[in-house]
Design an enzyme around this catalytic site. Structure first.
Site, PDB file in Angstrom:
ATOM      1  N   LYS A   9       0.835  -1.204   0.000  1.00 39.53           N
ATOM      2  CA  LYS A   9       0.000   0.000   0.000  1.00 39.53           C
ATOM      3  C   LYS A   9       0.875   1.262   0.000  1.00 39.53           C
ATOM      4  O   LYS A   9       2.085   1.190   0.241  1.00 39.53           O
ATOM      5  CB  LYS A   9      -0.923  -0.041   1.226  1.00 39.53           C
ATOM      6  CG  LYS A   9      -1.954  -1.175   1.175  1.00 39.53           C
ATOM      7  CD  LYS A   9      -2.875  -1.129   2.397  1.00 39.53           C
ATOM      8  CE  LYS A   9      -3.914  -2.243   2.367  1.00 39.53           C
ATOM      9  NZ  LYS A   9      -4.807  -2.198   3.558  1.00 39.53           N
ATOM     10  N   PHE A  57     -15.568   3.084   6.994  1.00 35.71           N
ATOM     11  CA  PHE A  57     -14.191   3.409   6.587  1.00 35.71           C
ATOM     12  C   PHE A  57     -13.971   3.337   5.072  1.00 35.71           C
ATOM     13  O   PHE A  57     -12.868   3.583   4.593  1.00 35.71           O
ATOM     14  CB  PHE A  57     -13.199   2.487   7.310  1.00 35.71           C
ATOM     15  CG  PHE A  57     -13.416   1.006   7.072  1.00 35.71           C
ATOM     16  CD1 PHE A  57     -12.902   0.386   5.940  1.00 35.71           C
ATOM     17  CD2 PHE A  57     -14.131   0.241   7.987  1.00 35.71           C
ATOM     18  CE1 PHE A  57     -13.082  -0.974   5.734  1.00 35.71           C
ATOM     19  CE2 PHE A  57     -14.325  -1.122   7.782  1.00 35.71           C
ATOM     20  CZ  PHE A  57     -13.796  -1.736   6.648  1.00 35.71           C
ATOM     21  N   ARG A  85      -1.085 -14.466   4.333  1.00 31.23           N
ATOM     22  CA  ARG A  85      -1.910 -13.798   5.362  1.00 31.23           C
ATOM     23  C   ARG A  85      -1.250 -13.927   6.740  1.00 31.23           C
ATOM     24  O   ARG A  85      -1.255 -12.977   7.530  1.00 31.23           O
ATOM     25  CB  ARG A  85      -3.324 -14.400   5.405  1.00 31.23           C
ATOM     26  CG  ARG A  85      -4.173 -14.145   4.167  1.00 31.23           C
ATOM     27  CD  ARG A  85      -4.802 -12.784   4.109  1.00 31.23           C
ATOM     28  NE  ARG A  85      -5.741 -12.502   5.153  1.00 31.23           N
ATOM     29  CZ  ARG A  85      -6.501 -11.407   5.178  1.00 31.23           C
ATOM     30  NH1 ARG A  85      -6.433 -10.503   4.196  1.00 31.23           N
ATOM     31  NH2 ARG A  85      -7.329 -11.189   6.164  1.00 31.23           N
ATOM     32  N   THR A  91      -5.331  -7.695  10.670  1.00 31.88           N
ATOM     33  CA  THR A  91      -5.674  -6.441   9.980  1.00 31.88           C
ATOM     34  C   THR A  91      -5.305  -5.222  10.813  1.00 31.88           C
ATOM     35  O   THR A  91      -4.747  -4.250  10.303  1.00 31.88           O
ATOM     36  CB  THR A  91      -7.196  -6.421   9.686  1.00 31.88           C
ATOM     37  OG1 THR A  91      -7.520  -7.589   8.933  1.00 31.88           O
ATOM     38  CG2 THR A  91      -7.604  -5.174   8.933  1.00 31.88           C
ATOM     39  N   ARG A 102       2.659  -6.519   9.592  1.00 29.88           N
ATOM     40  CA  ARG A 102       1.919  -5.460  10.291  1.00 29.88           C
ATOM     41  C   ARG A 102       2.356  -5.355  11.747  1.00 29.88           C
ATOM     42  O   ARG A 102       2.382  -4.257  12.324  1.00 29.88           O
ATOM     43  CB  ARG A 102       0.419  -5.734  10.191  1.00 29.88           C
ATOM     44  CG  ARG A 102      -0.145  -5.466   8.786  1.00 29.88           C
ATOM     45  CD  ARG A 102      -1.477  -6.159   8.583  1.00 29.88           C
ATOM     46  NE  ARG A 102      -2.179  -5.733   7.383  1.00 29.88           N
ATOM     47  CZ  ARG A 102      -3.248  -6.379   6.907  1.00 29.88           C
ATOM     48  NH1 ARG A 102      -3.714  -7.462   7.518  1.00 29.88           N
ATOM     49  NH2 ARG A 102      -3.848  -5.951   5.815  1.00 29.88           N
ATOM     50  N   ASN A 112      -2.126   0.174   7.218  1.00 27.97           N
ATOM     51  CA  ASN A 112      -1.639  -1.141   7.655  1.00 27.97           C
ATOM     52  C   ASN A 112      -0.787  -1.857   6.606  1.00 27.97           C
ATOM     53  O   ASN A 112      -0.676  -3.069   6.595  1.00 27.97           O
ATOM     54  CB  ASN A 112      -2.790  -2.011   8.185  1.00 27.97           C
ATOM     55  CG  ASN A 112      -3.747  -2.434   7.093  1.00 27.97           C
ATOM     56  OD1 ASN A 112      -3.581  -2.036   5.940  1.00 27.97           O
ATOM     57  ND2 ASN A 112      -4.721  -3.249   7.435  1.00 27.97           N
ATOM     58  N   GLU A 126      -9.117 -10.862  -7.595  1.00 26.62           N
ATOM     59  CA  GLU A 126      -8.218  -9.720  -7.418  1.00 26.62           C
ATOM     60  C   GLU A 126      -7.046  -9.766  -8.395  1.00 26.62           C
ATOM     61  O   GLU A 126      -6.627  -8.732  -8.915  1.00 26.62           O
ATOM     62  CB  GLU A 126      -7.708  -9.695  -5.972  1.00 26.62           C
ATOM     63  CG  GLU A 126      -8.832  -9.405  -4.975  1.00 26.62           C
ATOM     64  CD  GLU A 126      -8.401  -9.550  -3.520  1.00 26.62           C
ATOM     65  OE1 GLU A 126      -7.231  -9.899  -3.266  1.00 26.62           O
ATOM     66  OE2 GLU A 126      -9.255  -9.303  -2.635  1.00 26.62           O
TER      67      GLU A 126
HETATM   68  P1  DAT Z   1      -7.493  -7.163   5.403  1.00 30.03           P
HETATM   69  O1  DAT Z   1      -6.755  -6.030   4.710  1.00 30.03           O
HETATM   70  O2  DAT Z   1      -6.691  -7.721   6.542  1.00 30.03           O
HETATM   71  O3  DAT Z   1      -7.996  -8.217   4.452  1.00 30.03           O
HETATM   72  P2  DAT Z   1     -10.240  -6.219   5.587  1.00 30.03           P
HETATM   73  O4  DAT Z   1     -10.478  -6.879   4.258  1.00 30.03           O
HETATM   74  O5  DAT Z   1     -11.180  -6.523   6.690  1.00 30.03           O
HETATM   75  O6  DAT Z   1      -8.762  -6.510   6.113  1.00 30.03           O
HETATM   76  O7  DAT Z   1     -10.251  -4.639   5.398  1.00 30.03           O
HETATM   77  C1  DAT Z   1      -9.653  -4.048   4.257  1.00 30.03           C
HETATM   78  C2  DAT Z   1      -8.902  -2.820   4.692  1.00 30.03           C
HETATM   79  O8  DAT Z   1      -9.835  -1.851   5.182  1.00 30.03           O
HETATM   80  C3  DAT Z   1      -7.918  -3.033   5.842  1.00 30.03           C
HETATM   81  O9  DAT Z   1      -6.670  -3.497   5.392  1.00 30.03           O
HETATM   82  C4  DAT Z   1      -7.841  -1.658   6.439  1.00 30.03           C
HETATM   83  C5  DAT Z   1      -9.246  -1.129   6.264  1.00 30.03           C
HETATM   84  N1  DAT Z   1     -10.055  -1.343   7.462  1.00 30.03           N
HETATM   85  C6  DAT Z   1     -10.600  -2.517   7.874  1.00 30.03           C
HETATM   86  N2  DAT Z   1     -11.267  -2.373   9.033  1.00 30.03           N
HETATM   87  C7  DAT Z   1     -11.163  -1.059   9.347  1.00 30.03           C
HETATM   88  C8  DAT Z   1     -11.638  -0.254  10.414  1.00 30.03           C
HETATM   89  N3  DAT Z   1     -12.372  -0.767  11.399  1.00 30.03           N
HETATM   90  N4  DAT Z   1     -11.330   1.059  10.412  1.00 30.03           N
HETATM   91  C9  DAT Z   1     -10.588   1.608   9.428  1.00 30.03           C
HETATM   92  N5  DAT Z   1     -10.098   0.906   8.382  1.00 30.03           N
HETATM   93  C10 DAT Z   1     -10.389  -0.403   8.336  1.00 30.03           C
HETATM   94 MG    MG Z   2      -9.465  -8.174   3.023  1.00 31.90          MG
END
Ligand code: DAT
Ligand code: MG
Length: 150
Positions: A9, A57, A85, A91, A102, A112, A126
């Site tokens: 990112k 978010f 992962r 996350t 992370r 993150n 993806e």
């Molecule tokens: P991951 O990236 O571990 O697959 P995810 O798919 O649940 O996690 O979420 C995608 C992204 O969105 C994550 O990398 C960061 C953001 N995100 C997730 N939960 C969040 C939250 N509660 N507040 C702010 N950003 C969030």
């Molecule tokens: Mg995800």
């Protein structure tokens, strides 16, 4: 061999962490079969993160991922999705264990550092969003047999 999509990112590149992170995947035994530096469009960001549409978010997430270049890569090995992962960590960096990407480099859930596909279905979807077939290069690495026996 299983493939997964990894995105380094914008914070990875801005903080100079991309080499370190790529190196971790290489040392673990993944084969890089696609890699590029791109500025993600709003359309691509919204499609990629469509499962989160409507969450509080979502808008900030799209703004963040489009704010500065990222490195997209497809990496391959046995059980690539789960291994990547686990290397990424939880996350939210608060929960990510030391030794994970992370856990070692992140503080904030918004910043993150890395994305990795979370299932075979997500990985297929993806990978095809970020790469066309010609951009994925199949090649052999003789050392593979010392990593997985293949
Ligand atoms: P991951 O990236 O571990 O697959 P995810 O798919 O649940 O996690 O979420 C995608 C992204 O969105 C994550 O990398 C960061 C953001 N995100 C997730 N939960 C969040 C939250 N509660 N507040 C702010 N950003 C969030
Ligand atoms: Mg995800």
């Amino acid at each position: 061999m299983e493939k997964t999509l990894i995105l380094l990112k914008p914070d990875s590149l801005q903080r100079g962490l991309s080499g370190e992170i790529i190196s971790r995947f290489e040392k673990k035994g993944f084969k890089i079969i696609g890699m590029k530096l791109i500025k993600v469009s709003k359309d691509l960001a919204e499609t990629h993160y469509s499962e989160h549409k409507g969450k509080p978010f979502f808008e900030d997430l799209v703004a963040f991922i489009t704010s500065s270049p990222i490195i997209a890569m497809v990496i391959e090995t046995q059980n690539a999705i789960n291994i990547a992962r686990n290397m990424m960590g939880s996350t939210n960096p608060i929960d990510a264990l030391p030794g994970t990407i992370r856990g070692d480099f992140g503080i904030s859930v918004e910043y993150n550092i890395i994305h990795g596909s979370d299932s075979e279905t997500s990985a297929k979807r993806e990978i095809s969003l970020f790469f066309n077939e010609k951009e994925l290069i199949e090649y052999s690495k003789p050392i593979q047999k010392w990593i997985t026996g293949d």
